[in-house]
Enzyme design. Structure first.
Site, PDB file in Angstrom:
ATOM      1  N   LEU A 136      -9.702 -13.332   1.169  1.00 24.98           N
ATOM      2  CA  LEU A 136      -8.327 -13.498   1.784  1.00 24.98           C
ATOM      3  C   LEU A 136      -8.387 -12.633   2.952  1.00 24.98           C
ATOM      4  CD1 LEU A 136      -5.603 -14.870   1.288  1.00 24.98           C
ATOM      5  CD2 LEU A 136      -4.970 -12.795  -0.011  1.00 24.98           C
ATOM      6  N   HIS A 187       0.682  -3.368   4.751  1.00 24.02           N
ATOM      7  CA  HIS A 187       1.029  -4.561   3.818  1.00 24.02           C
ATOM      8  C   HIS A 187       0.811  -4.201   2.206  1.00 24.02           C
ATOM      9  CE1 HIS A 187      -3.403  -4.331   4.223  1.00 24.02           C
ATOM     10  NE2 HIS A 187      -3.378  -5.207   5.479  1.00 24.02           N
ATOM     11  N   ARG A 201      -1.934   5.312 -15.511  1.00 24.33           N
ATOM     12  CA  ARG A 201      -2.538   6.711 -15.779  1.00 24.33           C
ATOM     13  C   ARG A 201      -2.956   7.173 -14.317  1.00 24.33           C
ATOM     14  NH1 ARG A 201      -4.256   4.871 -20.905  1.00 24.33           N
ATOM     15  NH2 ARG A 201      -6.317   4.096 -19.957  1.00 24.33           N
ATOM     16  N   GLU A 221      -5.198  -1.887  13.732  1.00 24.32           N
ATOM     17  CA  GLU A 221      -5.414  -1.866  12.100  1.00 24.32           C
ATOM     18  C   GLU A 221      -7.019  -1.614  11.976  1.00 24.32           C
ATOM     19  OE1 GLU A 221      -4.621  -3.971   8.047  1.00 24.32           O
ATOM     20  OE2 GLU A 221      -4.722  -5.357   9.885  1.00 24.32           O
ATOM     21  N   GLY A 259      -6.004 -13.314   6.755  1.00 30.04           N
ATOM     22  CA  GLY A 259      -4.416 -13.323   7.106  1.00 30.04           C
ATOM     23  C   GLY A 259      -3.690 -14.328   6.680  1.00 30.04           C
ATOM     24  N   ASP A 262       1.323 -10.726   9.168  1.00 26.13           N
ATOM     25  CA  ASP A 262      -0.159 -10.539   9.196  1.00 26.13           C
ATOM     26  C   ASP A 262      -0.795 -12.001   9.346  1.00 26.13           C
ATOM     27  OD1 ASP A 262      -2.321  -8.813   8.695  1.00 26.13           O
ATOM     28  OD2 ASP A 262      -2.646  -9.714   6.672  1.00 26.13           O
ATOM     29  N   ALA A 318      -5.148  -4.195  -0.206  1.00 24.67           N
ATOM     30  CA  ALA A 318      -6.232  -3.228   0.240  1.00 24.67           C
ATOM     31  C   ALA A 318      -5.902  -1.826   0.099  1.00 24.67           C
ATOM     32  CB  ALA A 318      -6.629  -3.493   1.999  1.00 24.67           C
ATOM     33  N   ASP A 344       4.250 -14.144   1.298  1.00 25.68           N
ATOM     34  CA  ASP A 344       3.895 -15.706   1.378  1.00 25.68           C
ATOM     35  C   ASP A 344       3.500 -15.876  -0.014  1.00 25.68           C
ATOM     36  OD1 ASP A 344       1.536 -14.165   0.893  1.00 25.68           O
ATOM     37  OD2 ASP A 344       0.223 -15.013   2.337  1.00 25.68           O
ATOM     38  N   GLY A 345       3.324 -15.235  -1.020  1.00 24.46           N
ATOM     39  CA  GLY A 345       3.132 -15.931  -2.401  1.00 24.46           C
ATOM     40  C   GLY A 345       1.766 -15.587  -2.788  1.00 24.46           C
TER      41      GLY A 345
END
Length: 365
Positions: A290, A207, A218, A121, A292, A264, A211, A239-240
């Site tokens: 935030l 994900h 628009r 990644e 993983g 992740d 990101a 995971d919410g």
């Protein structure tokens, strides 16, 4: 080994059915027989989980300790949680760290149980959408650099996340030509750029919603490009925290078989550039960004069923068959059918994990 399973239902890859008999030979299903009588059965047999993006487990972050021992600890820990196939993920880092991870993964390959290879990644991302990635390591790729990376990888690099709007088309095409699954991620591409990348052959998206350029009425952004494409897939962190459950719900209704689950997941780490700290049920970097998740694949499946109004059959496919299909393993993994590798889990009625079997052998916790 032949056994009768009169208390079990099973997922055959398409539906949940009552199981009568399961025969396993040389680590594969030789015969699977469906029972004629449907009863209230206590347990469910499903394919083992396949996680295409996980950074660490068992207290080891692979990029911080890039050794064969670390990878062995990670895969043993994941196996006991029901993940019978995974790609070890490496975040944007120095060439030295990438090379050390690749070298260790190649050495580990001959003893691997459930590690299927690597997912890189980065570092070829867009710094505008870096998330928790370290900006000083992010850069545009050169074709020579990518050729050297793939050559050194010797087949261990299965997947790579890139920002296509800052990469030359020849770089993307080279990855595709060398059987690397290319995922659009950490990208500021607009709708038109993202659609062009998928049309070029980029198969999936890293994900979804995290990101990347967002949906706006628009400026539709990357998610709308995925939704409106006929082939592009997307992973999602259920995971919410990374994505609200209501957004996961409508995304699955739109994408269906094109959306799959990843964790992740990271682990606590106090060394190197990625010092993940557990904050409640999520991980953050020292500056509070935030990073993983603390998710397991089993919990992701439960969240889909319990919070996202996703049918259990679809949630099982999202955790096994769909990721297997993306990396070309769907003729061997993701179904309880004759000829498939005997990687399976036994769950109770509440979807709690009771047993894990890998290649026909029971794994003891």
């Amino acid at each position: 080994m032949t056994q009768t399973f009169d208390i079990y239902n099973y997922f055959d890859g398409d539906a949940i059915k009552p199981l009568e008999k399961l025969e396993i030979v040389d680590g594969k299903f030789k015969a699977v027989t469906t029972a004629e009588i449907v009863s209230d059965r206590e347990s469910l047999i499903i394919p083992g989980f396949i996680d295409l993006q996980i950074y660490g487990a068992g207290g080891r972050l692979f990029s911080a300790e890039p050794t064969v021992e670390s990878l062995t600890i990670i895969e043993d820990n994941l196996l006991k949680k029901g993940t019978t196939g995974f790609l070890a993920c490496i975040a944007t880092n120095t060439p030295e760290v990438f090379n050390a991870c690749i070298a260790s993964a190649k050495d580990h390959r001959k003893i691997a149980k459930n590690c299927l290879g690597l997912h890189l990644e980065g570092p070829f991302l867009n710094a505008k959408r870096r998330g928790a990635h370290i900006s000083e390591f992010i850069r545009k790729a050169t074709l020579d650099e990518v050729k050297a990376l793939i050559d050194f990888g010797d087949g261990i690099i299965k997947m790579m996340t890139i920002a296509p709007e800052i990469q030359d088309e020849e770089v993307i095409q080279y990855l595709l030509d060398n059987d690397v699954v290319v995922s659009l991620g950490h990208s500021d591409a607009n709708f038109k750029q993202a659609k062009a990348a998928y049309d070029l052959g980029i198969q999936t998206t890293t994900h979804l919603f995290n990101a990347m350029s967002p949906i706006h009425h628009r400026e539709p952004g990357i998610p709308a490009a995925v939704f409106n494409h006929n082939k592009a897939m997307a992973s999602i962190i259920a995971d919410g925290n990374h994505v609200d459950f209501e957004v996961i719900k409508f995304s699955q209704k739109l994408l269906k078989e094109r959306m799959f689950l990843i964790t992740d997941a990271v682990t606590e780490c106090s060394s190197g550039p990625y010092q993940h700290r557990l904050l409640g049920d999520k991980f953050v970097m020292p500056d509070g960004i935030l990073s993983g998740s603390s998710l397991t694949m089993l919990q992701a499946v439960k969240n889909c069923v319990n919070h996202c109004d996703i049918d259990l059959v679809d949630a099982i496919k999202m955790s096994s068959l769909y990721p297997a299909r993306l990396i070309g393993e769907n003729k061997f993994k993701g179904k309880i059918q004759s000829g498939y590798q005997a990687d399976f889990l036994v769950l109770d009625k509440e979807l709690n994990l009771k047993e894990i079997t890998l290649k026909g052998e029971l794994i003891h916790n």
